[in-house]
Design a protein around this motif. Structure first.
Motif, short mmCIF file in Angstrom:
data_model
loop_
_atom_site.label_atom_id
_atom_site.label_comp_id
_atom_site.label_asym_id
_atom_site.label_seq_id
_atom_site.Cartn_x
_atom_site.Cartn_y
_atom_site.Cartn_z
N LYS A 273 13.46 -4.97 -2.21
CA LYS A 273 13.44 -4.43 -3.62
C LYS A 273 12.60 -3.06 -3.54
O LYS A 273 12.91 -2.26 -4.07
CB LYS A 273 12.56 -5.50 -4.37
CG LYS A 273 13.55 -6.27 -5.47
CD LYS A 273 13.07 -7.22 -6.22
CE LYS A 273 12.65 -6.86 -7.69
NZ LYS A 273 11.93 -8.04 -8.28
N LEU A 274 11.47 -3.22 -2.72
CA LEU A 274 10.50 -2.08 -2.53
C LEU A 274 11.65 -0.79 -2.01
O LEU A 274 11.41 0.36 -2.50
CB LEU A 274 9.34 -2.45 -1.78
CG LEU A 274 8.46 -1.28 -1.77
CD1 LEU A 274 7.70 -1.37 -3.21
CD2 LEU A 274 7.46 -1.64 -0.54
N LEU B 163 -0.82 2.26 2.46
CA LEU B 163 -2.07 2.62 1.83
C LEU B 163 -2.56 1.23 1.17
O LEU B 163 -3.53 0.84 1.30
CB LEU B 163 -1.58 3.59 0.65
CG LEU B 163 -1.60 5.22 1.07
CD1 LEU B 163 -0.77 5.91 -0.03
CD2 LEU B 163 -2.76 5.54 1.45
N ALA B 164 -1.37 0.42 0.48
CA ALA B 164 -1.92 -0.64 0.04
C ALA B 164 -2.54 -1.77 1.15
O ALA B 164 -3.69 -2.34 0.99
CB ALA B 164 -1.02 -1.38 -0.68
N MET C 1 10.24 -7.11 -0.38
CA MET C 1 10.24 -6.00 0.21
C MET C 1 11.51 -5.20 0.36
O MET C 1 11.66 -3.94 0.33
CB MET C 1 9.94 -6.18 2.00
CG MET C 1 8.71 -6.53 2.12
SD MET C 1 7.51 -5.28 1.96
CE MET C 1 5.98 -6.00 1.52
N ILE D 4 -3.89 -0.92 3.98
CA ILE D 4 -5.38 -0.37 4.32
C ILE D 4 -6.23 -0.87 3.43
O ILE D 4 -7.29 -1.39 3.79
CB ILE D 4 -5.61 1.26 4.43
CG1 ILE D 4 -4.71 1.42 5.76
CG2 ILE D 4 -7.05 1.53 4.64
CD1 ILE D 4 -4.88 2.79 6.27
N TRP D 5 -6.07 -0.71 2.05
CA TRP D 5 -7.04 -1.35 0.84
C TRP D 5 -7.13 -2.63 1.14
O TRP D 5 -8.51 -3.09 1.28
CB TRP D 5 -6.43 -0.78 -0.17
CG TRP D 5 -7.25 -1.34 -1.72
CD1 TRP D 5 -8.60 -1.47 -1.42
CD2 TRP D 5 -6.97 -1.48 -2.91
NE1 TRP D 5 -9.18 -1.90 -2.81
CE2 TRP D 5 -7.85 -1.87 -3.75
CE3 TRP D 5 -5.30 -1.63 -3.41
CZ2 TRP D 5 -7.68 -2.28 -4.72
CZ3 TRP D 5 -5.40 -2.03 -4.72
CH2 TRP D 5 -6.53 -2.77 -5.43
N ILE D 6 -6.13 -3.51 1.08
CA ILE D 6 -6.26 -4.92 1.00
C ILE D 6 -6.81 -5.71 2.11
O ILE D 6 -7.77 -6.37 2.31
CB ILE D 6 -4.86 -5.55 0.65
CG1 ILE D 6 -4.71 -5.23 -0.82
CG2 ILE D 6 -4.94 -7.06 0.83
CD1 ILE D 6 -3.07 -5.32 -1.18
N LEU E 212 8.92 6.55 1.77
CA LEU E 212 7.78 6.18 0.55
C LEU E 212 7.40 4.73 0.65
O LEU E 212 6.16 4.34 0.35
CB LEU E 212 8.66 6.63 -0.68
CG LEU E 212 7.64 6.90 -1.88
CD1 LEU E 212 6.42 7.83 -1.66
CD2 LEU E 212 8.58 6.95 -3.05
N ARG F 56 14.79 -0.53 -1.83
CA ARG F 56 15.74 -0.01 -2.67
C ARG F 56 15.23 1.02 -3.68
O ARG F 56 15.64 1.97 -3.83
CB ARG F 56 16.48 -1.09 -3.38
CG ARG F 56 18.02 -0.80 -3.60
CD ARG F 56 18.75 -1.92 -4.11
NE ARG F 56 18.36 -3.24 -3.47
CZ ARG F 56 18.05 -4.37 -3.99
NH1 ARG F 56 18.27 -4.42 -5.31
NH2 ARG F 56 18.09 -5.30 -3.39
N ALA F 57 14.04 0.84 -3.95
CA ALA F 57 13.48 1.30 -5.33
C ALA F 57 12.95 2.71 -4.87
O ALA F 57 13.02 3.94 -5.36
CB ALA F 57 12.41 0.73 -5.93
N PHE F 58 12.20 2.73 -3.64
CA PHE F 58 11.67 3.93 -3.01
C PHE F 58 12.16 4.61 -1.82
O PHE F 58 11.65 5.63 -1.43
CB PHE F 58 10.19 3.72 -3.09
CG PHE F 58 9.57 3.08 -4.34
CD1 PHE F 58 9.54 4.09 -5.41
CD2 PHE F 58 8.98 2.05 -4.39
CE1 PHE F 58 8.79 3.47 -6.52
CE2 PHE F 58 8.38 1.31 -5.33
CZ PHE F 58 8.24 2.25 -6.47
N GLY F 59 13.10 3.85 -0.98
CA GLY F 59 13.47 4.57 0.05
C GLY F 59 12.55 3.99 1.19
O GLY F 59 11.49 3.67 0.91
N ILE G 3 3.79 3.36 0.86
CA ILE G 3 2.87 2.55 -0.11
C ILE G 3 2.46 1.22 0.53
O ILE G 3 1.25 0.91 0.23
CB ILE G 3 4.25 2.02 -1.13
CG1 ILE G 3 4.55 3.19 -1.89
CG2 ILE G 3 3.81 0.85 -1.78
CD1 ILE G 3 5.72 2.87 -3.13
#
Lengths: 268, 342
Positions: B3-4, B19-20, B1, B22-24, B12, B6-9, B16
């Motif tokens: 890592k996520l 959305l993921a 998490m 809701i789908w999963i 965002l 740091r990569a996208f702020g 992510i």
């Protein structure tokens, strides 16, 4: 020696296989132009375009087409962001968590379509929502998002990570880097994924049939007409589907060929 | 998490995960879990419903007695007392009747026992027929895929595969309908058989039609995965095996087939799953005259018998068989999920 002989047998076998694959479609197309109803090729009563006119005047087909387009549009709008989110998430997780999540995310592709349809309807029944376009959209999104996720994942694996890092080093916020670097890189995949999502949704029968309740799409309507095969109108629809499929296949082949030429041009 | 983030702020990353999630959770997990849950309970008459009904009968008798008492009451006060008791009894009866008639949720395995011999036979037939479709598809397609991938020049192979995309991508219903026309009483096949003095043969009414159309509708789901793996096989390996004295059978058994494992797994899983889960083929090919396919039983449990608990149990039985088949293929062919879903 024996290689030549077996090669010939294989060629012959392949020719038979091609006849087997295409002859039934040819028969179906031919019956669409036969003035005889129910659809037949054994009783030929002359060439006609009458069934095209009947299809044009068929209100239920038009309403089915409208429903199909509504569903497909909604599925694209939902499945692409969800699939992309899934792919981005996978890339930033530890190996164990990613493995588990990946299994869950591809599981809809390995589940029979009717199960996806019916489980969605069961779930929403608890909230007093009956089967209809809404449940059909959600049921289709479940597996269309899996296709999108796999496509985005394949694309992201080829992304040059240093580009994003460079943008960050030059002072871009993560959001800016994503919008200016990652999203443009993904654009071709977004287009392809949208096309695939549209086709998967538009052509779907099993999942939709179990999820749509009293409503109908173009494809479920065709299905119920085919059962009794009363009018060659379904053959005419078949002709349109075949033309559309051939067009898509040819366009796809041309695009691929161009891509190949472009790649060769760069290397030469 | 982290890592996520740091990569996208933070914003965002939140989007992510949302959305993921809701789908999963909302689209994949929750409906399956609710379906499984639903298959394990049923609405039943409450426990002790028999005793309740005896009790209610007794109260009705008491009501009759009270009516007599009311008529025989000597004065206003006595009559009021009888009326009060009558009202109390009436209220109790109403409460007990609600309790008696309100079904309670009871956990049970009985939904799975509902199948009975006839439905169990259809379940078994569906699975066996799907296995047969899978086996036929593999036997027919392996030589085709091998011939295209290894014996044709690459450009011709690409053209052939492009041609095959057309019957592969055309809607399943159309492929099925073509065979309904061919196998019908007045269809070309019966016309041809009639010329040699046979028939007409009731292909559709006997269920043969379902099987024939199913092989046709799903056979290309075997060709494409097989072709894709065989295309990556280095032809030099085959040459080397031949130079070392291997015969055709040995080459396939020791070189080609082991290389093709992931493709075989994908092809078999897709073909089996599509066949066992097919609703369109039996729906169009039988017109209700031949024995149903298991998927039709599932549909009827939900939308005709409207017993959703039993329907859920039926659907889950099908899902378990299909999942079992996937694990079986993965185990037999020693491939991982990542090799399959590509």
């Amino acid at each position: 020696m024996s290689g030549q002989g077996s090669g010939l047998i294989l060629r012959l076998y392949m020719a038979v296989f091609f006849v087997y694959m295409f002859l039934p479609l040819g028969i179906m197309v031919a019956a669409g132009f036969n003035a005889y109803s129910p659809p037949s090729v054994t009783v030929w009563q002359g060439f006609t375009l009458q069934w095209f006119g009947e299809l044009w005047a068929d209100q239920r087909m038009w309403s089915g087409l409208r429903n199909s387009l509504i569903i497909a549009g909604a599925v694209i709008a939902l499945a692409l962001p969800m699939g992309l989110a899934g792919a981005l998430l996978l890339g930033r997780l530890g190996a164990r968590a990613a493995g588990l999540l990946y299994t869950v995310m591809v599981s809809p592709l390995l589940t029979p379509g009717i199960i996806l349809g019916i489980s969605t309807v069961i779930f929403w029944r608890n909230f007093e929502v009956a089967g209809g376009l809404f449940t059909a959209i959600l049921a289709q999104t479940t597996f269309v998002a899996s296709y999108a996720m796999l496509m985005f994942m394949a694309r992201l694996q080829r992304q040059d990570a240093t580009l994003e890092e460079a943008a960050r080093d030059l002072g871009a916020t993560p959001l800016q880097a994503f919008r200016r670097i990652t999203l443009p890189f993904l654009r071709p995949t977004i287009v392809t994924a949208a096309v695939i999502a549209f086709l998967q949704s538009f052509e779907n029968y099993n999942t939709t049939m179990f999820a749509i309740g009293g409503q109908h799409t173009l494809v479920t309507e065709i299905g119920s007409r085919m059962r009794f095969g009363l009018s060659p109108v379904v053959n005419v629809i078949g002709i349109f589907f075949i033309i559309a499929t051939i067009t898509c296949a040819v366009v796809w082949a041309i695009l691929k060929e161009r891509e190949r030429c472009a790649a060769n041009g760069v290397s030469a | 998490m982290t890592k996520l983030r740091r990569a996208f702020g933070a914003p965002l990353s939140a989007l992510i995960v949302f959305l993921a999630g809701i789908w999963i959770l909302g689209l994949i997990a929750a409906p399956q879990i609710i379906m499984i849950e639903q298959s394990f309970w049923t609405m039943q008459r409450p426990e002790g419903a028999a005793e309740l009904s005896v009790k209610i009968d007794a109260l009705y008798n008491r009501l009759d007695v009270l009516a007599l008492d009311h008529a025989a009451a000597p004065d206003e006060a006595a009559r009021a007392a009888v009326d009060a008791e009558r009202d109390a009894v009436q209220t109790e009866i109403t409460a007990l009747e609600v309790e008696e008639s309100t079904p309670v949720k009871t956990w049970t395995l009985s939904n799975y026992g509902q199948m009975g011999k006839a439905h169990l036979a259809i379940f078994a037939k569906t699975i066996l027929a799907s296995l047969a479709v899978t086996a036929i598809a593999f036997v027919v397609c392996y030589p085709i895929a091998f011939a295209i991938a290894k014996l044709e020049p690459p450009r011709r192979a690409a053209m052939i595969m492009l041609a095959l995309v057309i019957p592969y991508a055309i809607n399943e219903l159309l492929r099925v309908f073509a065979w309904q026309m061919i196998l019908n009483y007045g269809g070309p096949l019966n016309a041809a058989l009639g010329l040699v003095g046979i028939g007409p043969v009731p292909f559709l009414e006997s269920g043969t039609g379902v099987f024939v159309a199913m092989v046709y509708a799903y056979i290309l789901f075997m060709v494409f995965p097989l072709y894709n793996v065989l295309e990556t096989l280095d032809t030099n390996q085959i040459e080397a095996a031949r130079d070392l004295g291997a015969g055709t059978i040995q080459i396939h058994r020791r070189v080609v087939l082991p290389h093709a494992r992931p493709g075989i797994a994908v092809g078999c899983i897709m073909t089996f799953m599509l066949s066992a889960g097919s609703y369109a083929v039996p729906y169009i090919m039988t017109r209700g005259t031949a024995d149903p396919w298991f998927t039709q039983l599932v549909y009827n449990r939900f939308f005709q018998a409207t017993n959703w608990n039993v329907g859920a149990a039926y659907a889950l039985s099908l899902l378990v068989v299909c999942t079992g088949f996937i694990f079986l293929m993965m185990g037999l062919l020693k491939v991982r999920l990542r090799d399959i879903a590509k």
